[in-house]
Write a protein that holds these residues in place. Structure first.
Motif, mmCIF file in Angstrom:
data_model
loop_
_atom_site.group_PDB
_atom_site.id
_atom_site.type_symbol
_atom_site.label_atom_id
_atom_site.label_comp_id
_atom_site.label_asym_id
_atom_site.label_seq_id
_atom_site.Cartn_x
_atom_site.Cartn_y
_atom_site.Cartn_z
ATOM 1 N N ILE A 1 81.275 -93.784 -22.417
ATOM 2 C CA ILE A 1 81.470 -92.862 -23.543
ATOM 3 C C ILE A 1 80.345 -92.990 -24.568
ATOM 4 C CG2 ILE A 1 82.988 -92.309 -25.491
ATOM 5 C CD1 ILE A 1 85.358 -93.113 -23.672
ATOM 6 N N ASN B 1 89.344 -87.295 -14.675
ATOM 7 C CA ASN B 1 88.430 -86.689 -15.636
ATOM 8 C C ASN B 1 87.005 -86.673 -15.066
ATOM 9 O OD1 ASN B 1 86.633 -86.378 -17.959
ATOM 10 N ND2 ASN B 1 88.469 -86.652 -19.192
ATOM 11 N N LEU C 1 80.221 -86.821 -24.443
ATOM 12 C CA LEU C 1 81.559 -87.397 -24.618
ATOM 13 C C LEU C 1 81.825 -87.827 -26.063
ATOM 14 C CD1 LEU C 1 81.953 -89.574 -21.387
ATOM 15 C CD2 LEU C 1 82.651 -87.212 -21.769
ATOM 16 N N HIS C 2 80.938 -87.498 -26.973
ATOM 17 C CA HIS C 2 81.128 -87.864 -28.382
ATOM 18 C C HIS C 2 82.010 -86.824 -29.070
ATOM 19 C CE1 HIS C 2 77.241 -90.514 -28.372
ATOM 20 N NE2 HIS C 2 78.183 -90.946 -27.550
ATOM 21 N N TYR D 1 92.428 -92.750 -16.904
ATOM 22 C CA TYR D 1 91.634 -91.803 -17.684
ATOM 23 C C TYR D 1 90.348 -91.375 -16.992
ATOM 24 C CZ TYR D 1 94.634 -92.170 -21.758
ATOM 25 O OH TYR D 1 95.704 -92.087 -22.607
ATOM 26 N N SER D 2 89.873 -92.155 -16.032
ATOM 27 C CA SER D 2 88.612 -91.799 -15.370
ATOM 28 C C SER D 2 88.815 -91.014 -14.077
ATOM 29 C CB SER D 2 87.779 -93.052 -15.079
ATOM 30 O OG SER D 2 88.470 -93.926 -14.212
ATOM 31 N N ILE E 1 84.321 -98.123 -19.436
ATOM 32 C CA ILE E 1 84.732 -96.896 -20.138
ATOM 33 C C ILE E 1 84.002 -96.785 -21.471
ATOM 34 C CG2 ILE E 1 86.669 -95.810 -21.365
ATOM 35 C CD1 ILE E 1 86.920 -95.283 -18.470
ATOM 36 N N THR F 1 94.271 -83.316 -17.996
ATOM 37 C CA THR F 1 93.996 -84.173 -19.158
ATOM 38 C C THR F 1 95.282 -84.753 -19.726
ATOM 39 O OG1 THR F 1 92.081 -82.809 -19.699
ATOM 40 C CG2 THR F 1 92.888 -84.256 -21.424
ATOM 41 N N LEU G 1 89.822 -92.611 -27.178
ATOM 42 C CA LEU G 1 89.862 -93.354 -25.914
ATOM 43 C C LEU G 1 89.040 -94.635 -26.022
ATOM 44 C CD1 LEU G 1 90.751 -93.565 -22.988
ATOM 45 C CD2 LEU G 1 88.854 -92.063 -22.340
ATOM 46 N N CYS G 2 87.931 -94.579 -26.772
ATOM 47 C CA CYS G 2 87.132 -95.786 -27.042
ATOM 48 C C CYS G 2 87.964 -96.825 -27.792
ATOM 49 C CB CYS G 2 85.906 -95.424 -27.883
ATOM 50 S SG CYS G 2 84.436 -95.114 -26.918
ATOM 51 N N TYR H 1 87.531 -88.609 -26.865
ATOM 52 C CA TYR H 1 86.886 -89.794 -26.309
ATOM 53 C C TYR H 1 86.656 -90.875 -27.368
ATOM 54 C CZ TYR H 1 86.317 -86.863 -22.239
ATOM 55 O OH TYR H 1 86.577 -86.071 -21.152
ATOM 56 N N VAL I 1 84.145 -88.146 -17.438
ATOM 57 C CA VAL I 1 84.119 -89.613 -17.499
ATOM 58 C C VAL I 1 83.575 -90.174 -16.186
ATOM 59 C CG1 VAL I 1 85.518 -91.709 -17.715
ATOM 60 C CG2 VAL I 1 85.985 -89.765 -19.191
#
Length: 310
Positions: free
Chosen positions: A47, A290, A53-54, A286-287, A43, A238, A61-62, A58, A293
Motif C-alpha cells: 500500500i 482485490n 492505493l493511497h 483483503y489481498s 500489505i 470488496t 487497511l494500513c 487502504y 492489492v
C-alpha cells in the motif's frame, strides 16, 4: 481503591489440557506468528509503495495491518518463550501491560472495522461526495479516534481489574493475563465488577456491530440498484472481504466474554485463533479478493526477489 496486592509476579499455566505438547505447539504457533508478521508487513509495503492505493480504504487497511502486527505480539512472544522450556513467570507490571494492550488493540480494531464499514457506505451510497466526506483530515480524525477510544476502554477495563487486591494464589490458568482469569485470583468479591466488565466488554462490540450492520444494510440496497453486473460484482467483492474479517474478529468476543458458563479449554482455543490465526488471515482476505492489492504485492515481491541493477 488502593491496591493491597502482595503478589509481585504470576505464573502462566498455559493452554489447559496440553501437557506434553509444548514442542508441537511451539512450532505451530511460531509458524502462525511469523506468517502473521510477514503477511501484514507485505500489505503495508504494497500500500505504501503504490500511489494508486493511497485512498481512505487502504489507509484504514494500513492501520488494521499495524494492529494485526502488534495484537499477536502482546501474548505470543511470552507464550513461545515458556513453550520452549523457559520460565512461565510474568511480573505484576507485565501482566497489567498484557491486559491493557490486548484490550487496547482489540478495541481499536473493533472501532476500526466500524470506520471501514462507514467508508464503504459513503463510497457506495454517496460516491459523488466521497472525496469531500472522506477527506485527509476526516480520515486522520477517524484513525486517531479509533485509537483514542480504544485506549479509554482498555484503561477502564485494566483499572477495573487491577484495583482489586491480589494477595494469595498467583497461578493464571491461561496463556496470558486476561480479565476472566485474573478476577478468579482476586482476594475480594468480584461479582459486581464481573457484571460491570461483562456489560462494558459486551456493549462496545455490540454497538460497533449494530453500526456495521446498519452500514451494510444500506450498502446491499445500493448494490442491488447498480445496473452494471461488473459494478455489482466489484462492490460485493470488496464488501465480502470486509464482512469476512468482521465475522472472524467479532465471533471470538462473543464466545469468550459473553458465554454464561465459561469453558477454559474452549476459551483458550478460540483465543489462540483470535490472537494468531485471524491476524494471519486478514492479509489473505483483503489481498486475494482485490486485484489492485495483488498487483502491488506482485510488484513488491518482484522488487525484493529481483532488485533493479544500479
Amino acid at each position: 481503591m488502593r491496591n493491597l496486592s502482595a503478589v509481585t509476579e504470576f505464573i502462566l499455566l498455559g493452554i489447559p489440557h496440553t501437557e506434553g505438547l509444548e514442542t508441537m505447539l511451539f512450532v505451530l504457533f511460531l509458524g502462525f506468528y511469523i506468517f502473521t508478521l510477514m503477511g501484514n508487513l507485505l500489505i503495508l509495503l504494497a500500500i505504501v509503495s503504490s500511489p494508486r492505493l493511497h485512498t481512505p480504504m487502504y489507509f484504514f487497511l494500513c492501520q488494521l495491518s499495524v494492529c494485526d502486527i502488534f495484537f499477536p505480539s502482546v501474548s505470543s512472544p511470552k507464550m513461545l518463550f515458556y513453550l520452549s522450556g523457559n520460565s512461565r513467570l510474568i511480573s505484576y507490571a507485565g501482566c497489567v501491560s498484557q491486559l491493557f494492550f490486548y484490550h487496547f488493540l482489540g478495541c481499536t480494531e473493533c472501532f476500526l472495522y466500524t470506520v471501514m464499514a462507514y467508508d464503504r457506505f459513503v463510497a457506495i451510497c454517496d460516491p459523488l461526495r466521497y472525496t469531500m466526506i472522506m477527506s485527509h483530515r476526516a480520515c486522520a480524525i477517524l484513525a486517531v479516534g479509533t485509537s483514542f477510544f480504544g485506549c479509554i476502554q482498555a484503561t477502564f477495563l485494566t483499572a477495573l481489574t487491577f484495583q482489586l487486591p491480589y494477595c494469595g494464589p498467583n497461578e493464571v490458568d491461561y496463556f496470558f493475563c486476561d480479565i476472566p482469569v485474573m478476577l478468579k485470583l482476586a482476594c475480594a468479591d468480584t461479582s459486581a465488577l464481573e457484571m460491570v466488565g461483562f456489560v462494558s466488554v459486551g456493549l462496545m462490540p455490540l454497538s460497533c456491530f449494530l453500526l456495521i450492520l446498519t452500514s451494510y444494510s444500506r450498502i446491499v440496497c445500493s448494490i442491488l440498484q447498480i445496473r452494471s453486473t461488473e459494478g455489482r460484482h466489484r462492490a460485493f467483492s470488496t464488501c465480502s472481504a470486509h464482512l469476512t474479517a468482521i465475522l472472524l474478529s467479532f465471533m471470538p468476543v462473543v464466545l469468550i466474554y459473553l458465554q454464561p458458563s465459561p469453558n477454559p479449554w474452549l476459551n483458550a482455543t478460540v483465543q489462540v485463533l483470535n490472537n494468531l490465526v485471524t491476524p494471519m488471515l486478514n492479509p489473505l482476505i483483503y489481498s486475494l479478493r482485490n486485484k489492485e492489492v495483488k498487483y502491488s504485492l506482485r510488484k513488491v515481491l518482484q522488487q525484493v526477489a529481483f532488485p533493479p541493477e544500479k
